[in-house]
Design an enzyme around this catalytic site. Structure first.
Site, PDB file in Angstrom:
ATOM      1  N   GLU A   1     -15.331 -22.765  32.343  1.00  0.00           N
ATOM      2  CA  GLU A   1     -14.959 -23.359  33.627  1.00  0.00           C
ATOM      3  C   GLU A   1     -14.884 -22.385  34.805  1.00  0.00           C
ATOM      4  OE1 GLU A   1     -12.506 -27.275  32.633  1.00  0.00           O
ATOM      5  OE2 GLU A   1     -11.357 -25.472  32.195  1.00  0.00           O
TER       6      GLU A   1
HETATM    7  C1  TNX Z   1     -10.919 -28.367  29.510  1.00  0.00           C
HETATM    8  S1  TNX Z   1     -12.137 -27.166  27.067  1.00  0.00           S
HETATM    9  C2  TNX Z   1     -10.513 -27.065  29.274  1.00  0.00           C
HETATM   10  C3  TNX Z   1      -9.085 -26.759  29.165  1.00  0.00           C
HETATM   11  C4  TNX Z   1      -8.237 -27.943  29.497  1.00  0.00           C
HETATM   12  C5  TNX Z   1      -8.802 -29.193  28.875  1.00  0.00           C
HETATM   13  C6  TNX Z   1      -7.983 -30.415  29.104  1.00  0.00           C
HETATM   14  C7  TNX Z   1     -12.102 -25.969  27.903  1.00  0.00           C
HETATM   15  C8  TNX Z   1     -12.918 -24.920  27.391  1.00  0.00           C
HETATM   16  N1  TNX Z   1     -11.361 -26.012  29.028  1.00  0.00           N
HETATM   17  O1  TNX Z   1      -8.765 -25.674  29.997  1.00  0.00           O
HETATM   18  O2  TNX Z   1      -6.951 -27.692  29.033  1.00  0.00           O
HETATM   19  O3  TNX Z   1     -10.093 -29.414  29.381  1.00  0.00           O
HETATM   20  O4  TNX Z   1      -8.453 -31.510  28.349  1.00  0.00           O
END
Ligand code: TNX
Length: 498
Positions: free
Chosen positions: A320
């Site tokens: 992200e």
């Molecule tokens: C995505 S999955 C994220 C997390 C969040 C989650 C909430 C991922 C690699 N990153 O940082 O907690 O969604 O569902």
């Protein structure tokens, strides 16, 4: 000698027969095992256990022996050389059982066989599921169905991940969780130790990471951190139960807690340097334009992490964030992991970086393009959010659950996951993020019983037929075991019956 080979022949024939008679067929009453064994044959009749068993165990199976003593103690069975029933635990040189497979036979005695201590440990866990969770009422004996099982997992990676960064979980919870994982033959506990809202692992070289970064949490969540001594003890506790703890230090974003402790990790023009309790993502990053600051930090932190966790893999996050230097960062951070003698795991986005082919990628979006990385030789940990994100509701509309991936990830959906529709995998992992999961009770509610279905997906042969009603029957039969483990599971009638 002759009699011995005759017995072996009968044993082989029994196994050949039961290969066709899998547990997915209607299961004999009293046999409820999750994950379902690969081959099970109920041979008819019962074994009565009264008071004591005569245990003979190979000395080179300490994990299995400890677990066996605990299981026997739990049901009030003593061990005595005078007991009528023999229980044998032995290591056999049978390559078909692999590193974690086992055989369990119950006839006029109990025989557990495996090539490894881990395999024998799982034979004991199967026996634990066949036994009641507590001693029988006074004057009653325990009865076991006579049966033969040969069992080997489909996947090596049978994971559960916990996000202790958004909200902290105490060591006592993690230990209970490891026991519960072992009960269902899960073997990788992935700990998401750092994120924007909290830094949970003591790093001696950077004490402010936990002094400052450990004091925050998501709004309504718990702050806290683990000392290195606590984590080492946890690693040993897990290893005794065939669970490897895989630490994740999420880099280069999801790093606000570290920035709040050491402002120099951010670029010089950044003004947002405080702790964070919200749930937005992607608004911060280690300053990749300051390699002299960032890479020594990453190396020093990962060096301490590697010294605590003997895991073959270290997870470096990588999710992200968009940045022109992202791919370069992931390649260098994975290189640091490799310098430390370990292999790296990166979330799917890290597939754009040039890393060694033994770098595992963790899939979390169903539609993420995987072909190029797969062609380079990377394998995947499958955690697609639509099946394995347990912070999503047990049912659509469950309060305090995420819906960004889909509205609800019910038990049946988890159970029906088909890994064959995905790229070649090391295995599967159920992930629990904790933005909306601030207590032990809420953690239990999101994990269970869905994690039992994750365990089944990870263990069962994906080509064998699915039988959800059969899975529910086994689950319901194991409900006293859930209660004995004090699991505060989601208790919806569609799962447990009316
Ligand atoms: C995505 S999955 C994220 C997390 C969040 C989650 C909430 C991922 C690699 N990153 O940082 O907690 O969604 O569902």
């Amino acid at each position: 000698m002759k009699f011995g080979s005759l017995l072996a022949l009968v044993w082989i024939m029994a196994l050949a027969g039961c290969a066709r008679q899998s547990i997915h067929a209607p299961v004999a009453p009293g046999v409820a095992i999750i994950p379902a064994p690969q081959w099970l044959m109920v041979t008819g009749g019962e074994l009565r256990l009264a008071g004591a068993v005569d245990v003979s165990a190979d000395a080179d199976a300490p994990r299995a022996r400890r677990a066996l003593d605990e299981v026997l103690g739990r049901v009030g069975l003593a061990t005595s050389a005078q007991a009528a029933t023999r229980l044998q635990l032995r290591r056999v040189d049978d390559p078909t059982l692999g590193d974690e497979g086992y055989r369990l036979r119950i006839d006029d005695g109990i025989t557990l066989e495996a090539r490894t201590d881990a395999g024998l440990f799982y034979a004991v866990e199967t026996l634990r599921q066949l036994l009641p969770p507590a001693p029988p009422a006074k004057g009653h004996a325990i009865t076991l169905p006579q049966l033969a099982i040969t069992d080997v997992p489909a996947y090596r990676w049978r994971g559960s991940s916990l996000d202790v960064a958004r909200s902290f979980l105490p060591v006592s919870y993690l230990k209970a969780h490891i026991d519960r994982m072992a009960f269902f033959k899960l073997n990788r506990l992935h700990l998401h130790l750092t994120d924007d809202q909290g830094w949970r692992i003591e790093i001696k070289r950077y004490p402010r990471l936990t002094e400052i970064g450990g004091a925050s949490a998501v709004k309504g969540g718990r702050p806290g951190f683990y000392t290195q001594a606590e984590l080492r003890e946890l690693v040993a506790y897990a290893a005794a139960r065939n669970v490897t703890i895989v630490p994740e230090i999420d880099l280069p974003s999801h790093i606000q807690a570290a920035i709040s402790a050491y402002h120099q990790l951010a670029c010089d023009d950044v003004t947002n340097l405080g702790p964070y309790a919200g749930i937005d993502v992607g608004f911060n990053i280690l300053c990749l334009q300051k390699p002299d600051v960032v890479y020594p930090f990453v190396r020093n932190v990962l060096t301490e992490v590697a010294a605590i966790f003997p895991s073959e893999y270290l997870h470096i996050g990588g999710d992200e964030i968009k940045n022109p230097l992202y791919a370069d960062f992931v390649a260098r951070a994975a290189g640091i992991v490799n310098d430390l003698g370990r292999k790296a795991i990166v979330w799917e986005e890290g597939s754009v970086a040039a890393t060694r082919p033994d770098t595992l990628l963790q899939l979390w979006n169903d539609k993420y393009p995987t072909a190029a990385a797969t062609a380079e030789g990377h394998r995947w940990i499958l955690s697609p959010c639509s099946h394995f994100y347990l912070d999503h509701g047990n049912y659509p509309g469950q309060p305090d659950t995420q819906t960004w991936c889909r509205n609800g990830v019910p038990l049946e959906r988890v159970y029906r996951f088909d890994p064959r529709a995905y790229p070649p995998a090391a295995g599967v992992e159920g992930d629990l993020w904790s933005e909306f999961v601030p207590t032990d009770a809420a953690t239990d509610n999101r994990l269970w019983p869905r994690l039992a279905a994750v365990a089944e997906v990870a263990w069962r042969d994906p080509a064998s037929p699915l039988d959800y009603p059969g899975f529910l029957r086994r689950l319901r039969a194991l409900r006293p075991q859930f209660d004995a483990m004090h699991i505060r599971y989601y208790a919806g009638p569609e799962v447990w019956g009316k």
